[in-house]
Design a protein around this motif. Structure first.
Motif, PDB file in Angstrom:
ATOM      1  N   ASN A  27       0.808  -1.223   0.000  1.00  0.00           N
ATOM      2  CA  ASN A  27       0.000   0.000   0.000  1.00  0.00           C
ATOM      3  C   ASN A  27       0.846   1.281   0.000  1.00  0.00           C
ATOM      4  O   ASN A  27       0.305   2.366   0.188  1.00  0.00           O
ATOM      5  CB  ASN A  27      -0.931   0.000   1.223  1.00  0.00           C
ATOM      6  N   TRP A  28       2.133   1.134  -0.211  1.00  0.00           N
ATOM      7  CA  TRP A  28       2.998   2.309  -0.184  1.00  0.00           C
ATOM      8  C   TRP A  28       2.903   3.098  -1.482  1.00  0.00           C
ATOM      9  O   TRP A  28       2.705   2.547  -2.562  1.00  0.00           O
ATOM     10  CB  TRP A  28       4.450   1.888   0.052  1.00  0.00           C
ATOM     11  N   LYS A  29       3.078   4.399  -1.334  1.00  0.00           N
ATOM     12  CA  LYS A  29       3.115   5.307  -2.474  1.00  0.00           C
ATOM     13  C   LYS A  29       4.349   6.187  -2.364  1.00  0.00           C
ATOM     14  O   LYS A  29       4.990   6.274  -1.311  1.00  0.00           O
ATOM     15  CB  LYS A  29       1.857   6.191  -2.501  1.00  0.00           C
ATOM     16  N   ARG A  31       5.549  10.230  -3.538  1.00  0.00           N
ATOM     17  CA  ARG A  31       5.039  11.493  -4.065  1.00  0.00           C
ATOM     18  C   ARG A  31       6.180  12.397  -4.509  1.00  0.00           C
ATOM     19  O   ARG A  31       7.309  12.289  -4.026  1.00  0.00           O
ATOM     20  CB  ARG A  31       4.195  12.216  -3.011  1.00  0.00           C
ATOM     21  N   ASP A 127       9.375  11.525   4.154  1.00  0.00           N
ATOM     22  CA  ASP A 127       7.939  11.759   4.011  1.00  0.00           C
ATOM     23  C   ASP A 127       7.492  11.663   2.553  1.00  0.00           C
ATOM     24  O   ASP A 127       6.339  11.927   2.230  1.00  0.00           O
ATOM     25  CB  ASP A 127       7.541  13.120   4.596  1.00  0.00           C
ATOM     26  N   GLU A 131       2.695   4.877   3.497  1.00  0.00           N
ATOM     27  CA  GLU A 131       1.248   4.774   3.326  1.00  0.00           C
ATOM     28  C   GLU A 131       0.655   6.173   3.398  1.00  0.00           C
ATOM     29  O   GLU A 131       0.004   6.566   4.373  1.00  0.00           O
ATOM     30  CB  GLU A 131       0.654   3.840   4.380  1.00  0.00           C
ATOM     31  N   ILE A 132       0.910   6.943   2.353  1.00  0.00           N
ATOM     32  CA  ILE A 132       0.468   8.332   2.285  1.00  0.00           C
ATOM     33  C   ILE A 132      -0.757   8.432   1.389  1.00  0.00           C
ATOM     34  O   ILE A 132      -1.017   7.562   0.558  1.00  0.00           O
ATOM     35  CB  ILE A 132       1.611   9.231   1.745  1.00  0.00           C
ATOM     36  N   GLU A 133      -1.519   9.510   1.565  1.00  0.00           N
ATOM     37  CA  GLU A 133      -2.789   9.645   0.858  1.00  0.00           C
ATOM     38  C   GLU A 133      -2.598   9.891  -0.634  1.00  0.00           C
ATOM     39  O   GLU A 133      -3.273   9.276  -1.466  1.00  0.00           O
ATOM     40  CB  GLU A 133      -3.618  10.784   1.465  1.00  0.00           C
ATOM     41  N   GLU A 134      -1.708  10.797  -0.974  1.00  0.00           N
ATOM     42  CA  GLU A 134      -1.516  11.157  -2.373  1.00  0.00           C
ATOM     43  C   GLU A 134      -0.147  10.695  -2.852  1.00  0.00           C
ATOM     44  O   GLU A 134       0.833  10.763  -2.123  1.00  0.00           O
ATOM     45  CB  GLU A 134      -1.672  12.667  -2.563  1.00  0.00           C
TER      46      GLU A 134
END
Length: 258
Positions: A27-29, A31, A127, A131-134
């Protein structure tokens, strides 16, 4: 003035390093960002030889002291000073950002000392990943690396290949004993002693003039000679870096009205 990345455990910029895998990081993203917070207060960054042509337009290129020198760009004349990056990480001038810095928070690393295989790793304290939102997913629904991850892997692989070319370049300089202890002096012409910067290496122009013609011809054909001159020409930017640092009030022992 400059030092090689402190690496008893982790390379420059990295506070931690873990290998990516689809089970733990499904689930990692990651940015994008317009801030390079990891460059704040960093005055020298490793450089590959492929980057010399672009980097020499913005920074002096020097080599670390010691038996295994590597190329660095100077982004400030003193430890803890980066004249191009504000305290909040905003790059205040259009400059070339070295690939070493652009790959962060990713990098290829060995998982075991006894293995040659490199794995794509990430600094989990950043950061820019987690598991960040965007952001862009690191793995797809099938658990396969996403295009974003694949592209970053390719970038890191190209960086490693450039690192091999850089090591060969440095070996050739050392083979011909072209490196000497460097010294840069800034005289403000105000009657005060000049500012002296040492603790690095540079190409000895006198020894370069004595290199045999057949060697120079080979260096010209394989592209090494232009890289040497890119380094030498870049040293003229030291005064510009010093001027920026003085303008920011970050030159130690600078006379207030100097």
């Amino acid at each position: 003035m400059a030092s090689a990345p402190q690496n008893p455990a982790l390379p420059l910029f990295y506070k931690d390093l873990i290998p990516l895998n689809s089970q733990q990081h499904a689930n990692w993203k990651t940015r994008a960002t317009d801030k390079a917070t990891w460059l704040v207060g960093v005055n020298s960054v490793p450089l590959t030889v492929e980057e010399f042509p672009q980097a020499q337009r913005n920074f002096p290129i020097i080599f670390t002291a010691g038996p295994d020198p590597i190329p660095l760009v100077l982004m400030g004349m003193n430890e803890g000073v980066n004249v191009f990056v504000d305290e909040d990480g905003i790059v205040n001038t259009p400059i070339y950002i070295p690939a070493y810095a652009r790959r962060y928070p990713f990098m290829l690393a060995k998982l075991r000392n006894d293995a040659d295989e490199l794995s794509l790793c990430v600094d989990p304290t950043s950061d820019l990943v987690g598991e960040i939102e965007e952001g862009e997913a690191l793995f797809n629904e099938e658990g396969q690396p996403s295009d974003t991850t694949t592209n970053m892997l390719k970038f890191c692989e190209n960086f490693e290949m450039a690192g091999t070319k850089t090591a060969n370049f440095m070996a050739e300089l050392q083979k011909h004993k072209l490196l000497m202890d460097g010294e840069l002096n800034i005289d403000l012409g105000n009657g005060q002693p000049p500012f002296n910067y040492r603790g690095f290496q540079m190409v000895d122009e006198n020894k370069l003039r004595e290199v045999r013609g057949d060697v120079l011809r080979t260096w010209n054909q394989n592209g090494m000679l232009p890289l040497i001159y890119a380094h030498l020409f870049s040293l003229d930017l030291v005064r510009d870096i010093f001027g920026r640092q003085a303008g920011q009030g970050k030159v130690p022992n600078m006379p207030v009205n100097g």
